[in-house]
Design a protein around this motif. Structure first.
Motif, PDB file in Angstrom:
ATOM      1  N   GLU A  10      26.979  74.001 -37.695  1.00 26.66           N
ATOM      2  CA  GLU A  10      27.890  73.782 -38.812  1.00 26.66           C
ATOM      3  C   GLU A  10      28.185  72.304 -39.040  1.00 26.66           C
ATOM      4  N   ASN A  11      28.441  71.565 -37.964  1.00 28.24           N
ATOM      5  CA  ASN A  11      28.775  70.141 -38.097  1.00 28.24           C
ATOM      6  C   ASN A  11      27.745  69.317 -37.343  1.00 28.24           C
ATOM      7  N   PRO A  12      26.767  68.741 -38.064  1.00 30.99           N
ATOM      8  CA  PRO A  12      25.664  68.046 -37.380  1.00 30.99           C
ATOM      9  C   PRO A  12      25.919  66.576 -37.074  1.00 30.99           C
ATOM     10  N   LEU A  13      27.115  66.055 -37.378  1.00 31.04           N
ATOM     11  CA  LEU A  13      27.310  64.595 -37.338  1.00 31.04           C
ATOM     12  C   LEU A  13      27.135  63.985 -35.954  1.00 31.04           C
ATOM     13  N   ALA A  14      27.457  64.746 -34.907  1.00 34.22           N
ATOM     14  CA  ALA A  14      27.413  64.179 -33.564  1.00 34.22           C
ATOM     15  C   ALA A  14      26.013  64.209 -32.964  1.00 34.22           C
ATOM     16  N   TYR A  15      25.044  64.690 -33.719  1.00 33.51           N
ATOM     17  CA  TYR A  15      23.704  64.897 -33.166  1.00 33.51           C
ATOM     18  C   TYR A  15      22.661  64.182 -34.021  1.00 33.51           C
ATOM     19  N   ARG A  72      30.867  60.970 -65.484  1.00 29.35           N
ATOM     20  CA  ARG A  72      31.733  62.109 -65.226  1.00 29.35           C
ATOM     21  C   ARG A  72      31.764  62.336 -63.717  1.00 29.35           C
ATOM     22  N   ALA A  73      32.902  62.737 -63.202  1.00 29.86           N
ATOM     23  CA  ALA A  73      33.038  62.942 -61.748  1.00 29.86           C
ATOM     24  C   ALA A  73      33.864  64.187 -61.483  1.00 29.86           C
ATOM     25  N   GLY A  74      33.602  64.805 -60.344  1.00 34.88           N
ATOM     26  CA  GLY A  74      34.351  65.987 -59.942  1.00 34.88           C
ATOM     27  C   GLY A  74      34.253  66.200 -58.448  1.00 34.88           C
ATOM     28  N   SER A  75      34.993  67.195 -57.965  1.00 39.26           N
ATOM     29  CA  SER A  75      35.012  67.521 -56.539  1.00 39.26           C
ATOM     30  C   SER A  75      34.920  69.034 -56.383  1.00 39.26           C
ATOM     31  N   VAL A  76      34.142  69.467 -55.388  1.00 40.85           N
ATOM     32  CA  VAL A  76      33.984  70.893 -55.119  1.00 40.85           C
ATOM     33  C   VAL A  76      34.436  71.170 -53.685  1.00 40.85           C
ATOM     34  N   PRO A  77      35.434  72.025 -53.480  1.00 42.26           N
ATOM     35  CA  PRO A  77      35.870  72.337 -52.108  1.00 42.26           C
ATOM     36  C   PRO A  77      34.721  72.928 -51.288  1.00 42.26           C
ATOM     37  N   CYS A  78      34.660  72.526 -50.015  1.00 45.05           N
ATOM     38  CA  CYS A  78      33.625  73.039 -49.111  1.00 45.05           C
ATOM     39  C   CYS A  78      34.135  72.924 -47.682  1.00 45.05           C
ATOM     40  N   PRO A  79      34.173  74.010 -46.931  1.00 42.84           N
ATOM     41  CA  PRO A  79      34.618  73.920 -45.531  1.00 42.84           C
ATOM     42  C   PRO A  79      33.746  72.950 -44.751  1.00 42.84           C
ATOM     43  N   TRP A  80      34.341  72.278 -43.767  1.00 48.10           N
ATOM     44  CA  TRP A  80      33.573  71.374 -42.906  1.00 48.10           C
ATOM     45  C   TRP A  80      32.380  72.094 -42.300  1.00 48.10           C
ATOM     46  N   SER A  81      32.564  73.363 -41.966  1.00 45.46           N
ATOM     47  CA  SER A  81      31.516  74.111 -41.279  1.00 45.46           C
ATOM     48  C   SER A  81      30.306  74.390 -42.154  1.00 45.46           C
ATOM     49  N   ARG A  82      30.445  74.198 -43.495  1.00 46.32           N
ATOM     50  CA  ARG A  82      29.322  74.493 -44.391  1.00 46.32           C
ATOM     51  C   ARG A  82      28.685  73.235 -44.970  1.00 46.32           C
ATOM     52  N   LYS A  83      29.224  72.086 -44.641  1.00 41.49           N
ATOM     53  CA  LYS A  83      28.686  70.862 -45.236  1.00 41.49           C
ATOM     54  C   LYS A  83      27.222  70.634 -44.873  1.00 41.49           C
TER      55      LYS A  83
END
Length: 832
Positions: free
Chosen positions: A135-140, A751-762
């Motif tokens: 889910e969270n690949p940042l540390a690898y 144009r700009a926007g934001s879409v909610p996304c759980p950390w686990s799905r990024k």
């Protein structure tokens, strides 16, 4: 096939569990992690194992011996120097011509290694990396492969903007002799940093196989708990070497000579080691209890891990706790959520230990004591402390004096005794209070402090660049919310502190792994003199004051009640500029502003500029780093339009060969540069990326998309006063007005926007984004920038929030809106 088992490092992030125990010997289900790995190897017929030892090697050698007790042949190798991961493997192998499987001794997995080896042979691979998706690949290390499994790209511990996949390197490798031969002997050489890039450059057979099954790097206490929860809930299958007994709806793994008195209750999965004694009335729910431990009557343990040789009195309660070896907990004691009691501790009767507290080895807690601390911030920052070199939290709730002492200690430990840190703050009383707490932690760790007191950020950067300092830190109210406090960290040159150093501070902070200095080595506090005078002198050396004086400019400046008015009070008179200055008095309560405040200030500025016929108006943010500008007609310039205007001015006046802008910068910048034969380099959207490209000397100018600019010669970071002066100089040189240039470049539609996304799905979303755009023109810098329909769209995970940010631009508002809507829908779909 031979296996090289890497027996881990110091286990700093697992402290206090690893103070008296090497990381591979930490138990999962009462069995050391490394034993689980050896059992996996043996199940797949790999029985010739060499263990590379590092920390507390005798603990490992004494436990495993020659390996015969575990059905394998074990020998050991202790490198005589730091050879890196690949270099250590080469040291252990010598001149062996065998195929080798490399695996870490501190991970938990049930991968089918036999299948992986067969796949390696079928592909005729020279090196195969076993991959998994998390889910969270940042540390690898992230790995991107082609359809046939051939590796095409590595990214080692990326930021979210670089996380182009959720597929990671598990640290399990199958290496043929051809790959091993490329590892130089007795040389510091790393797999991900050296060997694999070398193999890619040579076109060798480097493959990645995505494995099915369970994998977890037990790298910190939270991951350790999660591994047990997976075991308790049957998501992880391990050989626990104990008899399975069903009692009601519970599964009990029961060791030898276990005593369970009548009336004991069990729920979920319970693992009991040899010679465990459970008294009557005890309730155990999803627990592991180590050998020779005794749980007293009427005690209730839920999701708790008890190691060996512990004694718990009667009516003890614990939830999600860890009790290490040889400790005693008195009767009627309550261990709240996520308490850790380390080795050889004595906790008295009727003790209450509040959530998240850690009792370090050998400590005694008296009867009736309440062990507590404020841990709201601990919950907030379980994932990470810093975002873009900055720590931000609610003042006196999430960021407390106690917390900042600890932060200072963690920073001091990362720098080392005798280092010197520059500190500064805004003018508020709260920033002063929290900075003093920070100083206590720094000085107690033996670090010297050069304190500039209340100064804006550009002065701190300048001071760092002029001396021999290890780091800098600035304390302020967040410009957008007065309730929030920011701690901004700089390296010794004045650049934002890099991620690798921030991670080291985080490890120290969360592991509480820092020593105090001796009485003779505590740090010294100094108040440097002359920094402001030097700043002003060097500032004016880089400005053509004569040409500005001759132009006779008239401007309006709003200081936002910040320190810019104190920084250089006579600047505009020195430049011969007629300046109407607003909000020039320091007011700490005005250091932050709401969107309504900012809109009102902009309306006021516009009205004044147009009424007095000024050449332009500018608002400085409270840190004196960024600009908001209105042209001579009073028309506000958004940050992208301002970037294009300043870029045009600079290129025409200076004629550089190359400039740099963030990846999200307008396509107008490229058109301006192309018209003048100037190359544009795009960098990450964070401030450090902009500063690094400027420091490298590769570019003559760096333009930001948030109102910050880095001009040559004076500063490596954004400086609002210097930027204002340079804009005046460039306008004088080119004889241009901002309004004329605005009308030239306001055709670009963003144009700009934001879409909610759980950390686990990024990570999943980034992988889908990379796959779906692989046949399109794109840039992979900070997020993914895709070129479509004469425009572009940038999709990037937010670094601080559970969301994705999307920006689109083209010559047409309809096209920009369509691109924004298209990719917003895709991000939503990819989450599922």
């Amino acid at each position: 096939m031979k296996a090289i088992l890497m027996a881990g490092g110091f286990g700093t992030r697992l402290r206090p569990l690893t103070i008296n125990l090497p990381k591979p010997m930490v138990p999962i289900g009462n069995i050391p992690i490394m034993e689980h790995v050896i059992s996996l190897l043996a199940r797949h017929g790999i029985t010739d194992i060499t263990s590379l030892l590092y920390f507390q090697p005798d603990e490992i050698k004494n436990y495993f011996g020659d390996g015969s007790r575990f059905g394998v042949k074990m020998d050991y190798c202790l490198p005589d120097a730091d050879y890196g991961t690949a270099g250590a493997v080469r040291f252990a192998l010598g001149d062996s011509q065998d195929r080798v499987l490399v695996i870490s001794g501190d991970l938990i997995t049930d991968f089918d290694l036999s299948e992986a080896i067969s796949w390696h042979e079928e592909k005729r691979s020279e090196a195969t990396i076993l991959l998994t998706r998390i889910e969270n690949p940042l540390a690898y290390g992230i790995v991107i492969t082609s359809a046939d499994g051939r590796i095409v790209r590595f990214l080692e511990k990326p930021s979210w903007g670089e996380a182009f996949s959720d597929t990671i390197n598990t640290g399990i490798y199958i290496l043929d002799p051809a790959a091993v031969r490329h590892i130089p002997k007795q040389t510091n050489f790393d797999f991900s940093q050296n060997l694999y890039p070398l193999m890619l450059s040579k076109g060798m057979g480097l493959y990645g196989k995505i494995m099915e099954g369970y994998w977890k790097d037990v790298g910190n206490v939270n991951e350790y708990r999660l591994a047990h929860q997976d075991m308790f809930h049957n998501n992880l299958s391990l050989d626990l070497k104990a008899d399975l007994e069903r009692r009601d709806d519970a599964s009990i793994y029961r060791g030898q000579n276990v005593t369970i008195e009548d009336g004991a209750r069990f729920e979920g999965t319970v693992v009991l080691g040899d010679d465990v004694y459970i008294e009557h009335g005890v309730t155990l729910s999803n627990c592991a209890v180590g050998s020779r431990s005794r749980i007293g009557r009427d005690s209730t343990l839920r999701n708790t891990i008890v190691w060996a040789d512990n004694l718990l009195g009667h009516s003890v309660s614990a939830d999600d706790g860890i009790i290490c070896n040889r400790s005693k907990v008195g009767s009627d004691s309550r261990l709240a959520e996520k308490v850790i009691i380390s080795d050889n501790c004595v906790v008295g009767d009727k003790v209450t230990i509040k959530p998240n507290c850690k009792i370090w080895p050998g400590k005694t807690v008296d009867d009736g004591a309440i062990v507590s601390s404020s841990l709201i911030w601990g919950d907030k920052w379980n994932r990470e402390l810093f975002t873009d070199s900055k720590l931000t939290g609610l003042a006196l709730t999430e960021v407390t004096p106690e917390m900042t002492v600890r932060l200072g200690s963690a920073l001091g430990a990362s720098l080392g005794t005798g280092s010197t840190v520059v500190t500064s703050r805004d003018a508020s009383d709260l920033s002063r209070l929290l900075r003093r707490s920070l100083l206590s932690g720094l000085l107690a760790s033996g670090v010297h402090v050069a304190d500039l007191e209340a100064m804006p950020v550009p002065i701190v950067r300048y001071g760092l660049s002029q001396g021999h300092f290890a780091a800098g830190i600035y304390v302020r109210h967040n410009p957008l919310d007065y309730r929030l406090i920011d701690f901004i960290l700089f390296d010794g040159s004045g650049l934002d502190m890099p991620t690798a150093r921030l991670k080291k501070i985080e490890r120290n902070y969360f592991g509480e792994d820092y020593d105090r200095a001796s009485l003779d080595n505590i740090g010294h506090l100094e108040r440097p003199q002359g920094v402001l005078l030097d700043y002003r002198h060097d500032f004016l050396q880089e400005i053509d004051t004569d040409i500005i004086r001759q132009a006779g400019f008239k401007i309006v400046v709003d200081h936002s009640n910040g320190p810019s008015s104190q920084l250089f009070p006579d600047l505009f008179s020195v430049l011969g500029v007629s300046a109407t200055e607003l909000n020039a008095n320091l007011n700490p309560r005005k250091f932050s502003s709401t969107s309504s405040d900012r809109s009102q200030a902009l309306v006021q500025l516009s009205a004044i500029v147009s009424s007095i016929k000024a050449d332009f108006g500018v608002i400085y943010n409270s840190a004196a780093e960024k600009l908001t500008v209105v042209d001579e007609t009073g028309t506000p310039l958004d940050s992208q339009l301002l970037l294009m205007i300043v870029t045009d001015l600079f290129i025409r006046a200076v004629k550089p060969q190359r400039i740099a802008v963030p990846v999200m910068a307008s396509m107008g910048v490229d058109q301006i540069a192309a018209d003048h034969g100037v190359e544009v380099v795009r960098v990450g959207s964070d401030h450090r990326s902009m500063m690094e490209i400027r420091r490298s000397g590769e570019v003559g100018f760096v333009g930001g998309t948030r109102g910050g600019f880095i001009f040559p010669g004076f500063q490596m970071g954004a400086d609002a006063l210097f930027a204002t002066s340079k804009i005046l100089e460039l306008m004088a040189r080119t004889r241009s007005s901002l309004g004329d240039l605005r009308r030239k470049y306001d055709r670009f539609q963003r144009r700009a926007g934001s879409v909610p996304c759980p950390w686990s799905r990024k990570g999943t979303v980034m992988r889908q984004l990379i796959t779906s755009t692989q046949d399109k023109q794109r840039e992979l810098i900070d997020g993914v920038r895709v070129f479509e329909n004469g425009g572009w769209v940038l999709v990037a995970p937010d670094r601080a929030k559970a969301s994705f940010n999307i920006m689109a631009e083209s010559d047409s508002a309809e096209t920009s809106e369509a691109l924004l809507k298209q990719y917003a829908q895709l991000v939503e779909e990819w989450q599922s």
